[in-house]
Design a protein around this motif. Structure first.
Motif, PDB file in Angstrom:
ATOM      1  N   VAL A 140       0.828  -1.202   0.000  1.00 30.73           N
ATOM      2  CA  VAL A 140       0.000   0.000   0.000  1.00 30.73           C
ATOM      3  C   VAL A 140       0.865   1.255   0.000  1.00 30.73           C
ATOM      4  N   GLY A 141       0.297   2.332  -0.512  1.00 31.99           N
ATOM      5  CA  GLY A 141       0.987   3.607  -0.561  1.00 31.99           C
ATOM      6  C   GLY A 141       0.215   4.546  -1.459  1.00 31.99           C
ATOM      7  N   PRO A 142       0.528   5.847  -1.437  1.00 32.51           N
ATOM      8  CA  PRO A 142      -0.207   6.822  -2.245  1.00 32.51           C
ATOM      9  C   PRO A 142       0.035   6.632  -3.737  1.00 32.51           C
ATOM     10  N   ASN A 143      -0.764   7.319  -4.548  1.00 31.56           N
ATOM     11  CA  ASN A 143      -0.551   7.301  -5.993  1.00 31.56           C
ATOM     12  C   ASN A 143       0.857   7.792  -6.308  1.00 31.56           C
ATOM     13  N   GLY A 144       1.534   7.111  -7.225  1.00 32.56           N
ATOM     14  CA  GLY A 144       2.888   7.510  -7.590  1.00 32.56           C
ATOM     15  C   GLY A 144       3.948   7.056  -6.614  1.00 32.56           C
ATOM     16  N   ALA A 145       3.588   6.142  -5.688  1.00 35.54           N
ATOM     17  CA  ALA A 145       4.542   5.682  -4.674  1.00 35.54           C
ATOM     18  C   ALA A 145       5.541   4.663  -5.211  1.00 35.54           C
ATOM     19  N   GLY A 146       5.276   4.120  -6.412  1.00 38.03           N
ATOM     20  CA  GLY A 146       6.182   3.133  -6.988  1.00 38.03           C
ATOM     21  C   GLY A 146       5.751   1.689  -6.745  1.00 38.03           C
ATOM     22  N   LYS A 147       4.489   1.463  -6.406  1.00 36.79           N
ATOM     23  CA  LYS A 147       4.024   0.110  -6.080  1.00 36.79           C
ATOM     24  C   LYS A 147       4.114  -0.822  -7.292  1.00 36.79           C
ATOM     25  N   SER A 148       3.565  -0.391  -8.422  1.00 40.40           N
ATOM     26  CA  SER A 148       3.630  -1.207  -9.634  1.00 40.40           C
ATOM     27  C   SER A 148       5.070  -1.330 -10.123  1.00 40.40           C
ATOM     28  N   THR A 149       5.823  -0.241 -10.024  1.00 38.50           N
ATOM     29  CA  THR A 149       7.227  -0.268 -10.440  1.00 38.50           C
ATOM     30  C   THR A 149       8.025  -1.251  -9.605  1.00 38.50           C
ATOM     31  N   LEU A 150       7.711  -1.355  -8.326  1.00 40.08           N
ATOM     32  CA  LEU A 150       8.407  -2.309  -7.464  1.00 40.08           C
ATOM     33  C   LEU A 150       8.236  -3.726  -7.991  1.00 40.08           C
ATOM     34  N   ILE A 151       6.996  -4.104  -8.290  1.00 39.60           N
ATOM     35  CA  ILE A 151       6.749  -5.453  -8.801  1.00 39.60           C
ATOM     36  C   ILE A 151       7.461  -5.663 -10.134  1.00 39.60           C
ATOM     37  N   LYS A 152       7.323  -4.702 -11.041  1.00 38.26           N
ATOM     38  CA  LYS A 152       7.936  -4.848 -12.362  1.00 38.26           C
ATOM     39  C   LYS A 152       9.455  -4.940 -12.274  1.00 38.26           C
ATOM     40  N   THR A 153      10.047  -4.177 -11.378  1.00 38.60           N
ATOM     41  CA  THR A 153      11.502  -4.212 -11.213  1.00 38.60           C
ATOM     42  C   THR A 153      11.944  -5.550 -10.639  1.00 38.60           C
ATOM     43  N   MET A 154      11.199  -6.061  -9.665  1.00 40.65           N
ATOM     44  CA  MET A 154      11.531  -7.358  -9.075  1.00 40.65           C
ATOM     45  C   MET A 154      11.453  -8.482 -10.105  1.00 40.65           C
ATOM     46  N   LEU A 155      10.523  -8.335 -11.079  1.00 45.25           N
ATOM     47  CA  LEU A 155      10.301  -9.386 -12.074  1.00 45.25           C
ATOM     48  C   LEU A 155      11.053  -9.148 -13.379  1.00 45.25           C
ATOM     49  N   GLY A 156      11.981  -8.200 -13.376  1.00 47.32           N
ATOM     50  CA  GLY A 156      12.795  -7.967 -14.559  1.00 47.32           C
ATOM     51  C   GLY A 156      12.084  -7.258 -15.688  1.00 47.32           C
ATOM     52  N   LEU A 157      10.922  -6.637 -15.403  1.00 45.38           N
ATOM     53  CA  LEU A 157      10.168  -5.919 -16.427  1.00 45.38           C
ATOM     54  C   LEU A 157      10.535  -4.440 -16.470  1.00 45.38           C
ATOM     55  N   HIS A 158      11.332  -4.000 -15.512  1.00 45.45           N
ATOM     56  CA  HIS A 158      11.836  -2.632 -15.453  1.00 45.45           C
ATOM     57  C   HIS A 158      13.266  -2.712 -14.915  1.00 45.45           C
ATOM     58  N   PRO A 159      14.198  -1.937 -15.491  1.00 43.41           N
ATOM     59  CA  PRO A 159      15.604  -2.068 -15.092  1.00 43.41           C
ATOM     60  C   PRO A 159      15.877  -1.650 -13.649  1.00 43.41           C
ATOM     61  N   ILE A 160      16.780  -2.384 -13.017  1.00 47.49           N
ATOM     62  CA  ILE A 160      17.254  -2.050 -11.675  1.00 47.49           C
ATOM     63  C   ILE A 160      18.364  -1.016 -11.791  1.00 47.49           C
ATOM     64  N   LEU A 161      18.264   0.039 -10.997  1.00 45.36           N
ATOM     65  CA  LEU A 161      19.303   1.059 -10.970  1.00 45.36           C
ATOM     66  C   LEU A 161      20.437   0.612 -10.045  1.00 45.36           C
ATOM     67  N   THR A 162      20.066   0.248  -8.829  1.00 41.84           N
ATOM     68  CA  THR A 162      21.032  -0.318  -7.870  1.00 41.84           C
ATOM     69  C   THR A 162      20.319  -1.389  -7.049  1.00 41.84           C
ATOM     70  N   GLY A 163      21.111  -2.212  -6.374  1.00 38.87           N
ATOM     71  CA  GLY A 163      20.547  -3.218  -5.492  1.00 38.87           C
ATOM     72  C   GLY A 163      20.319  -4.553  -6.175  1.00 38.87           C
ATOM     73  N   LYS A 164      19.680  -5.457  -5.445  1.00 40.57           N
ATOM     74  CA  LYS A 164      19.430  -6.790  -6.010  1.00 40.57           C
ATOM     75  C   LYS A 164      18.161  -7.387  -5.409  1.00 40.57           C
TER      76      LYS A 164
END
Length: 253
Positions: A37-61
């Motif tokens: 949960v989080g406000p609009n634009g909090a990065g919730k969908s981006t978090l899932i997509k990044t974890m699943l390789g659908l959006h590039p990771i900037l740093t971390g793993k």
């Protein structure tokens, strides 16, 4: 406590030069049902997509069962936002669900009668078997969501990510979806769900992740679903009614 299924360490991601996730860290245990949960634009969908390789990771793993997504992707199911799907694509509900099996049977193989049977079972579980040969463009929003959930179920994954599966559905569809998610949890599956309705978090999820570009809190809902954590995550964009933490209502933005 179960074994660790997901380990996110110092994860950051951006769109162009705008950082949308920063220093995200958390671990998810096996057999949990987590609301993100989080406000609009909090990065919730981006978090899932990044974890699943659908959006590039900037740093971390990100690790699943101590391994990369590439090595574990057959054990992971994903239901994207309904609005991101081309529902005008000329195919019927049964074919959409059968696509969930292609990771196991191969894209170049014709699905067998047994494969089609599994897809029909998944549709039946979602109350959609009567619509198996209906074009997906002819289905209502709630029916489309049920079909997409059936597509994920037929994969028989160990870990599921669902991006706003309850958005825009009617009450009966919401009840049906939550019953399936609870059943998955009881089977020992791990489920992470992007969710928009704070009022239902305590009823629906045993764990909650508060996200607004970074993680403000993560843990058992009974412990961390507090007015303090909600206020920290949403900032001033909140309305409150009644007294106590349980009287949270929708954000104002």
């Amino acid at each position: 406590m179960g074994s660790s299924v997901i380990h996110v360490d110092d994860l950051s991601a951006s769109y162009q030069k705008n950082k949308v996730l920063e220093n995200v860290q958390f671990r998810v245990e096996e057999g949990t049902l987590t609301g993100i949960v989080g406000p609009n634009g909090a990065g919730k969908s981006t978090l899932i997509k990044t974890m699943l390789g659908l959006h590039p990771i900037l740093t971390g793993k990100v690790n699943f069962w101590g391994q990369t997504f590439k090595k574990t992707k057959k054990k992971i199911g994903y239901v994207p936002q309904r609005g991101s799907v081309d529902w005008d694509f000329p195919t019927d509900a049964l074919d959409v669900v059968t696509m969930g099996l292609y990771g196991k049977i191969g894209w170049l193989r014709t699905p067998s009668k047994k494969d089609k049977g599994k897809a029909m079972e998944a549709l039946d579980k979602m109350g959609m078997n009567a619509y198996a040969h209906r074009q997906i463009s002819q289905l209502s929003g709630g029916q489309q969501q049920r079909v997409f959930l059936a597509r994920a179920l037929v994969q028989n994954a160990d870990l599921y990510f669902m991006d706003e599966p309850l958005a825009g559905v009617d009450a009966s569809t919401e009840k049906a979806i939550m019953a399936i998610l609870q059943e998955l949890k009881q089977q020992g599956k791990t489920v992470m769900v992007v969710h928009h309705d704070l009022q239902t978090v305590p009823e629906y999820f045993d764990h909650v992740l508060f996200l607004n570009r970074t993680v403000y809190a993560y843990g058992k809902t009974d412990d961390i679903f507090t007015k303090e954590n909600i206020a920290k995550t949403y900032g001033g964009n909140m309305q409150w009614i009644g007294e106590g933490d349980q009287y949270v209502v929708h954000t104002t933005s």
